[in-house]
Design an enzyme around this catalytic site. Structure first.
Site, PDB file in Angstrom:
ATOM      1  N   GLU A  36       0.842  -1.197   0.000  1.00 49.92           N
ATOM      2  CA  GLU A  36       0.000   0.000   0.000  1.00 49.92           C
ATOM      3  C   GLU A  36       0.880   1.252   0.000  1.00 49.92           C
ATOM      4  OE1 GLU A  36      -2.678  -0.359   3.316  1.00 49.92           O
ATOM      5  OE2 GLU A  36      -3.955  -1.807   2.259  1.00 49.92           O
ATOM      6  N   ARG A 113      -6.842   4.191 -23.717  1.00 49.93           N
ATOM      7  CA  ARG A 113      -7.360   3.504 -24.913  1.00 49.93           C
ATOM      8  C   ARG A 113      -8.724   2.858 -24.684  1.00 49.93           C
ATOM      9  NH1 ARG A 113      -2.096   0.250 -26.753  1.00 49.93           N
ATOM     10  NH2 ARG A 113      -1.828   0.154 -24.505  1.00 49.93           N
ATOM     11  N   HIS A 146      -4.895   9.853 -25.954  1.00 50.28           N
ATOM     12  CA  HIS A 146      -5.271   9.041 -27.120  1.00 50.28           C
ATOM     13  C   HIS A 146      -6.542   9.584 -27.784  1.00 50.28           C
ATOM     14  CE1 HIS A 146      -5.434   5.614 -29.676  1.00 50.28           C
ATOM     15  NE2 HIS A 146      -6.634   5.288 -29.245  1.00 50.28           N
ATOM     16  N   LYS A 207      -5.282   0.619 -40.426  1.00 50.73           N
ATOM     17  CA  LYS A 207      -4.919  -0.528 -39.580  1.00 50.73           C
ATOM     18  C   LYS A 207      -6.164  -1.215 -39.036  1.00 50.73           C
ATOM     19  CE  LYS A 207      -3.678   0.137 -35.033  1.00 50.73           C
ATOM     20  NZ  LYS A 207      -2.836   0.702 -33.965  1.00 50.73           N
ATOM     21  N   GLY A 239       4.605  -2.570 -29.730  1.00 56.27           N
ATOM     22  CA  GLY A 239       5.432  -2.294 -30.906  1.00 56.27           C
ATOM     23  C   GLY A 239       4.838  -2.892 -32.177  1.00 56.27           C
ATOM     24  N   GLY A 240       3.764  -3.664 -32.044  1.00 53.39           N
ATOM     25  CA  GLY A 240       3.164  -4.345 -33.198  1.00 53.39           C
ATOM     26  C   GLY A 240       2.771  -3.391 -34.313  1.00 53.39           C
TER      27      GLY A 240
HETATM   28  C1  R5P Z   1      -3.737   2.939 -31.075  1.00 50.28           C
HETATM   29  O1  R5P Z   1      -4.564   3.302 -31.904  1.00 50.28           O
HETATM   30  C2  R5P Z   1      -2.537   3.723 -30.680  1.00 50.28           C
HETATM   31  O2  R5P Z   1      -2.506   4.963 -31.310  1.00 50.28           O
HETATM   32  C3  R5P Z   1      -1.250   2.980 -30.965  1.00 50.28           C
HETATM   33  O3  R5P Z   1      -1.105   2.826 -32.362  1.00 50.28           O
HETATM   34  C4  R5P Z   1      -1.266   1.629 -30.334  1.00 50.28           C
HETATM   35  O4  R5P Z   1      -1.779   1.696 -29.050  1.00 50.28           O
HETATM   36  C5  R5P Z   1       0.130   1.053 -30.299  1.00 50.28           C
HETATM   37  O5  R5P Z   1       0.072  -0.195 -29.688  1.00 50.28           O
HETATM   38  P1  R5P Z   1       1.089  -1.342 -30.090  1.00 50.28           P
HETATM   39  O6  R5P Z   1       2.453  -0.777 -29.968  1.00 50.28           O
HETATM   40  O7  R5P Z   1       0.798  -2.423 -29.084  1.00 50.28           O
HETATM   41  O8  R5P Z   1       0.745  -1.783 -31.486  1.00 50.28           O
END
Ligand code: R5P
Length: 311
Positions: A36, A113, A146, A207, A239-240
């Site tokens: 805590e 997010r 975001h 995306k 990073g995906g």
């Molecule tokens: C999502 O729309 C955000 O703008 C980033 O593109 C996303 O959160 C990046 O996450 P990751 O690095 O896991 O792909």
């Protein structure tokens, strides 16, 4: 007027204080053995936090940051209201109320997010955290949030500040890119503002996120053959998103690829994954990490000045 911080944002709070020309005070924030949190405003900081506006710089990430931020805000609010009575009878037991002027500046707003109810029954987490914070301060500064819509309609003023001007300068001076890419539609405004600031061509990808670790981009022809490209996003987590965008750029002949973001979360081995796909990773200092090369201080200072005008 002072900038204060607890356990998670000291360096950035010091940068902000320098930008504003204010003093910085470090508040006591530590953990009990059961995990805590314990927080306290040291006696030597009591007068300072009652003398004009106070800005607390504190991350609401990871979850412990939410609790710490709320405890720090409450302690500051009590001291500013003159509620200093304590069992050991240390110092004055009550003082005048100094009024409004308690601002929280959040470098990385955790849960940003989860800004919508994507499926029935979900919590709109970003809104919940925003409402909680607004009950304990007079103004909020949020750094490259975001989706700002999540914090609309709160009971206190909110300043949405962005590091994109500093990201643009950093890229120009250290990378000298030929092309700026947004890896998804959500980052178009931010990335295009970077392109505009340094007068470069810009495009974006479409995306689709299948799950936290799987991303698909719609094929698109980009004029990047032989060029240095900087991908700009609000955050990098696994990073995906960046790796997939970098693959698309490489397959179209990009000579060098860099990734820049405000928030470097870099979860689960993201840095080593990214190193295999891009030539450089650049983030601001909103979170402590090995790629935090752009100070968030100037952007936070712009947000603080905006709130001060509204108080
Ligand atoms: C999502 O729309 C955000 O703008 C980033 O593109 C996303 O959160 C990046 O996450 P990751 O690095 O896991 O792909």
């Amino acid at each position: 007027m002072v900038v204060v911080s607890g356990s998670n944002s000291r360096a950035l709070a010091e940068d902000l204080a320098m930008e504003l020309g204010w003093d910085h005070h470090l508040l006591e924030a530590r953990r009990f053995p059961d995990s805590e949190g314990y927080i306290r405003i040291p006696e030597e900081s009591i007068d300072a936090v009652r003398n004009g506006p106070v800005v607390l710089v504190s991350n609401t990430f990871p979850d412990a940051g939410i609790v710490e931020t709320l405890l720090l805000l409450n302690a500051l609010k009590d001291v500013r209201s003159g509620l200093t009575e304590n069992l050991k009878e240390i110092g004055p037991q009550s003082m005048d109320d100094v009024g409004t002027g308690l601002i929280v500046a959040i470098p990385y707003f955790g849960y940003s997010r989860q800004d919508k109810r994507f499926r029935p029954g979900e919590a709109i987490s970003a809104k919940t955290i925003g409402k909680l914070l607004s009950q304990h301060c007079d103004g909020i500064v949020v750094f490259d949030l975001h989706a700002p819509a999540a914090l609309e309609g709160l009971s206190v003023p909110v300043a949405f500040t962005s590091a994109m001007p500093e990201v643009a300068n950093h890229l120009k001076e250290n990378v000298n890119p030929d092309f700026i890419l947004s890896p998804d539609k959500g980052a178009i405004d931010r990335a295009s503002s970077v392109a505009e600031a340094i007068n470069l061509p810009f495009s974006y990808l479409e995306k689709t996120r299948i799950d936290a670790h799987t991303i698909v981009h719609k094929a698109k022809n980009l004029d990047v053959d032989g060029k240095i490209v900087a991908i700009v996003d609000d955050m990098i987590a696994t990073g995906g998103t960046i790796c997939k965008a970098a693959d698309a750029l490489k397959s179209q002949g990009a000579k060098e690829i860099h990734a820049a973001c405000t928030h470097g979360l870099f979860t689960g081995g993201a840095i080593s994954r990214l190193t295999n796909h891009v030539d450089g990773v650049h983030s601001t200092s909103s979170l402590v990490n090995s790629r935090a090369v752009i100070s968030g201080g100037p952007a936070l200072a712009r947000g603080v000045r905006e709130i001060l005008e509204k108080l």
